[in-house]
Enzyme design. Structure first.
Site, mmCIF file in Angstrom:
data_model
loop_
_atom_site.group_PDB
_atom_site.id
_atom_site.type_symbol
_atom_site.label_atom_id
_atom_site.label_comp_id
_atom_site.label_asym_id
_atom_site.label_seq_id
_atom_site.Cartn_x
_atom_site.Cartn_y
_atom_site.Cartn_z
ATOM 1 N N ASP A 132 -0.999 -10.135 8.160
ATOM 2 C CA ASP A 132 -0.922 -9.408 6.893
ATOM 3 C C ASP A 132 0.027 -8.244 7.150
ATOM 4 O O ASP A 132 -0.363 -7.091 7.109
ATOM 5 C CB ASP A 132 -2.323 -8.922 6.482
ATOM 6 N N ARG A 153 0.786 -1.240 0.000
ATOM 7 C CA ARG A 153 0.000 0.000 0.000
ATOM 8 C C ARG A 153 0.813 1.282 0.000
ATOM 9 O O ARG A 153 1.887 1.332 0.612
ATOM 10 C CB ARG A 153 -0.938 -0.001 1.215
ATOM 11 N N GLU A 156 5.761 -12.350 0.560
ATOM 12 C CA GLU A 156 6.060 -11.405 -0.518
ATOM 13 C C GLU A 156 7.276 -10.578 -0.117
ATOM 14 O O GLU A 156 7.175 -9.725 0.760
ATOM 15 C CB GLU A 156 4.855 -10.485 -0.740
ATOM 16 N N HIS A 166 3.394 -12.713 -5.813
ATOM 17 C CA HIS A 166 2.270 -12.932 -4.896
ATOM 18 C C HIS A 166 1.708 -14.358 -4.916
ATOM 19 O O HIS A 166 0.489 -14.549 -4.831
ATOM 20 C CB HIS A 166 1.168 -11.921 -5.231
ATOM 21 N N HIS A 198 -0.866 -2.600 -4.505
ATOM 22 C CA HIS A 198 -0.328 -3.500 -5.535
ATOM 23 C C HIS A 198 -0.354 -2.896 -6.947
ATOM 24 O O HIS A 198 -0.701 -3.569 -7.918
ATOM 25 C CB HIS A 198 -1.089 -4.822 -5.519
HETATM 26 C C1 GLA Z 1 -1.442 -8.343 0.224
HETATM 27 C C2 GLA Z 1 -2.106 -7.378 1.119
HETATM 28 C C3 GLA Z 1 -3.357 -7.953 1.656
HETATM 29 C C4 GLA Z 1 -4.283 -8.380 0.552
HETATM 30 C C5 GLA Z 1 -3.555 -9.326 -0.357
HETATM 31 C C6 GLA Z 1 -4.374 -9.683 -1.551
HETATM 32 O O1 GLA Z 1 -0.825 -9.333 0.889
HETATM 33 O O2 GLA Z 1 -1.268 -6.942 2.165
HETATM 34 O O3 GLA Z 1 -3.994 -7.048 2.498
HETATM 35 O O4 GLA Z 1 -4.677 -7.254 -0.189
HETATM 36 O O5 GLA Z 1 -2.336 -8.791 -0.781
HETATM 37 O O6 GLA Z 1 -5.687 -9.997 -1.239
#
Ligand code: GLA
Length: 381
Positions: free
Chosen positions: A280, A108, A345, A208, A133
Site C-alpha cells: 500500500d 493521505r 493509482e 481507484h 481520498h
Molecule cells: C488507498 C489507500 C489504502 C486504502 C485504500 C482504500 O489505496 O492507500 O490504504 O485506504 O485506498 O481502502
C-alpha cells in the site's frame, strides 16, 4: 441487356461498402440507463461505452465509478476485470472506493492539515487522524454532470464535470474539475483530468479501480506478474504517511523493476509490508513527469491478459486490497476476500502539501492542472 445487368451489381457493391462501414461504426456504442437515486434525491445514470472490439466499460455519474470493465482474454472471451457492486444502494451502503474518481486529494494528508500562502487549512479527517481520498464526502460520493461525446477518431468518451465549492471538505478555492473517460479502439481506458481554481489550492486526482485480470471474484491476485518502472518508493510511518525519504527498491520486496509475482514476497517480515498489511505504497516513477510514460505492466498467466498503465503523473500507489475482508459480495455473487483485487493509482505523492521536497500539488489561481492516465489491455501467450 448488358446495361440492365450492371445496375444490380453496382447496387450490390455499394450496399456492401455501406454495410461494412456501418458495421464497423455500429460496433462503437453508447447507451445510458437509470441507476437509481441518492438519498437526497439526485438521479444517477449508468453509461455503457463499447468499442469496436466489443470491449465495454460501464461508468456511473455517481463518483465517476467504473462499475464494470469487460476485456477479452487470449481466446477472445470477455470477462469483467474490475471489482464492483450490483446496485446503487450497494455502493451507497459503503465500499472501499471501488472504481471511483478520487479528489480533491488522492491518498493521505497528515493530520488533515497543510499550510498554503501562510494560511493553515484544516481538512475533514476520515482515516485515523489523517485525511484520506478527499475526506468524508470526496469526489467518489458526488454526482457529476455527465455527457457522451464522440471523438474525432470515432471513439466514445464520457465527459464528467464537477464544481467543488470553496471550503468543501476544508479545501480553499472553487475548483472546476473535468474528467474524460475514453474507451479507445486500441482497448484502452483513457482518463484525462483537468482542473482550474479561483484561489490557490492543492489537488491530486486519481482513479481507484480494483483489478483482477482473471475476472472479478475469481480468486486472489497474488499470481499476477507485476512490473513497475520505479527504482524508488516512499516509505511510510505506521499510519501510512510518507517519512519523506525516497528509498531504493533494489534487492527488497518493493523491487518490481522486473516482472515478479505480486505474492512472491508479500509476506516477508518487512516493516513496510507490515505497516501496509501488504503493499500500500507510492512508487516514484522513473518516467518523466508531464509526458505520458509507461508506469506499470501486469500479466495474468492463465487468461493471458496484460494491463499496462501509462501516465503523466510522477507516482503510483500500488495497493493489494489488504483491507478487503469477505464482507462485500461482488456483482456476480462472489465474495471479495483479502487481496482479490489490486489498485494502481497514478498520482502525486501522498502528503505532498506537507513535504516540500515532493513534486508540488499546489494549483495556483488561474492555472490549469492537466493529467492523463491510460489503462491499456492486450493479451499474450
Ligand atoms: C488507498 C489507500 C489504502 C486504502 C485504500 C482504500 O489505496 O492507500 O490504504 O485506504 O485506498 O481502502
Amino acid at each position: 441487356m448488358r446495361s440492365i445487368n450492371k445496375f444490380p451489381i453496382a447496387l450490390a457493391v455499394l450496399l456492401l461498402i455501406f454495410a461494412s462501414t456501418f458495421a464497423v461504426s455500429a460496433q462503437v456504442k453508447m447507451a445510458k440507463e437509470n441507476f437509481g437515486k441518492t438519498p437526497d434525491g439526485q438521479q444517477v445514470e449508468l453509461f455503457t461505452l463499447t468499442n469496436k472490439n466489443g470491449m465495454e466499460a460501464r461508468i456511473m455519474d455517481y463518483g465517476g465509478i467504473v462499475v464494470s470493465l469487460k476485456v477479452p482474454d487470449r481466446t477472445g472471451k470477455l470477462d469483467d476485470v474490475v471489482l464492483g457492486l450490483n446496485t446503487l444502494d450497494d455502493y451507497l451502503k459503503g465500499h472501499p472506493y471501488f472504481g471511483a474518481l478520487i479528489g480533491r486529494y488522492g491518498n493521505r494528508i497528515a493530520k488533515g492539515r497543510f499550510t498554503l500562502n501562510g494560511v493553515e487549512y484544516k481538512l475533514a479527517v476520515n482515516n485515523g487522524e489523517n485525511h484520506l481520498h478527499g475526506g468524508i464526502k470526496g469526489f467518489d460520493k458526488q454526482v457529476w454532470n455527465a455527457k457522451f461525446v464522440k471523438t474525432a477518431k470515432g471513439e466514445v468518451s464520457l465527459v464528467l464535470t464537477y464544481l467543488s465549492k470553496d471550503g468543501e471538505e476544508g479545501y480553499p478555492g472553487n475548483l472546476n474539475v473535468t474528467v474524460v473517460y475514453t474507451l479507445t479502439n486500441n482497448n484502452e481506458l483513457k482518463i484525462d483530468y483537468t482542473a482550474t481554481t479561483d484561489k490557490d489550492t492543492v489537488i491530486n486526482l486519481t482513479h481507484h479501480s480494483y483489478f483482477n485480470l482473471k475476472g472479478e471474484g475469481n480468486g486472489d491476485i497474488l499470481d499476477h506478474q507485476l512490473t513497475i518502472d520505479a527504482n524508488r518508493f516512499t516509505p511510510t510511518d505506521a499510519g501510512s504517511i510518507p517519512t519523506g525519504e525516497l528509498k531504493s527498491v533494489m534487492g527488497g520486496p518493493f523491487d518490481f523493476t522486473k516482472p515478479t509475482g505480486i505474492g512472491a514476497r508479500i509476506n516477508q517480515p518487512d516493516q513496510q509490508l507490515q505497516f501496509g498489511k501488504g503493499y500500500d505504497h507510492n512508487f516514484v516513477l522513473n518516467g518523466r513527469m508531464g509526458t505520458v510514460h509507461l508506469a506499470a505492466t501486469v500479466f495474468e498467466p492463465t487468461t493471458g491478459r496484460v494491463m499496462e498503465v501509462l501516465t503523466t503523473e510522477p507516482g503510483i500507489q500500488f495497493y493489494t486490497g489488504n483491507f478487503l475482508d469477505g464482507t462485500l459480495t461482488g456483482k456476480s455473487g462472489k465474495v471479495y476476500q483479502q487481496r482479490y483485487g489490486f489498485c494502481l493509482e497514478t498520482q502525486h505523492f501522498p502528503d505532498s502539501p506537507n513535504q516540500p521536497k515532493f513534486p508540488t500539488t499546489t494549483l495556483r489561481k488561474g492555472k490549469t492542472m492537466n493529467s492523463t492516465t491510460i489503462y491499456r489491455f492486450s493479451t499474450r501467450k
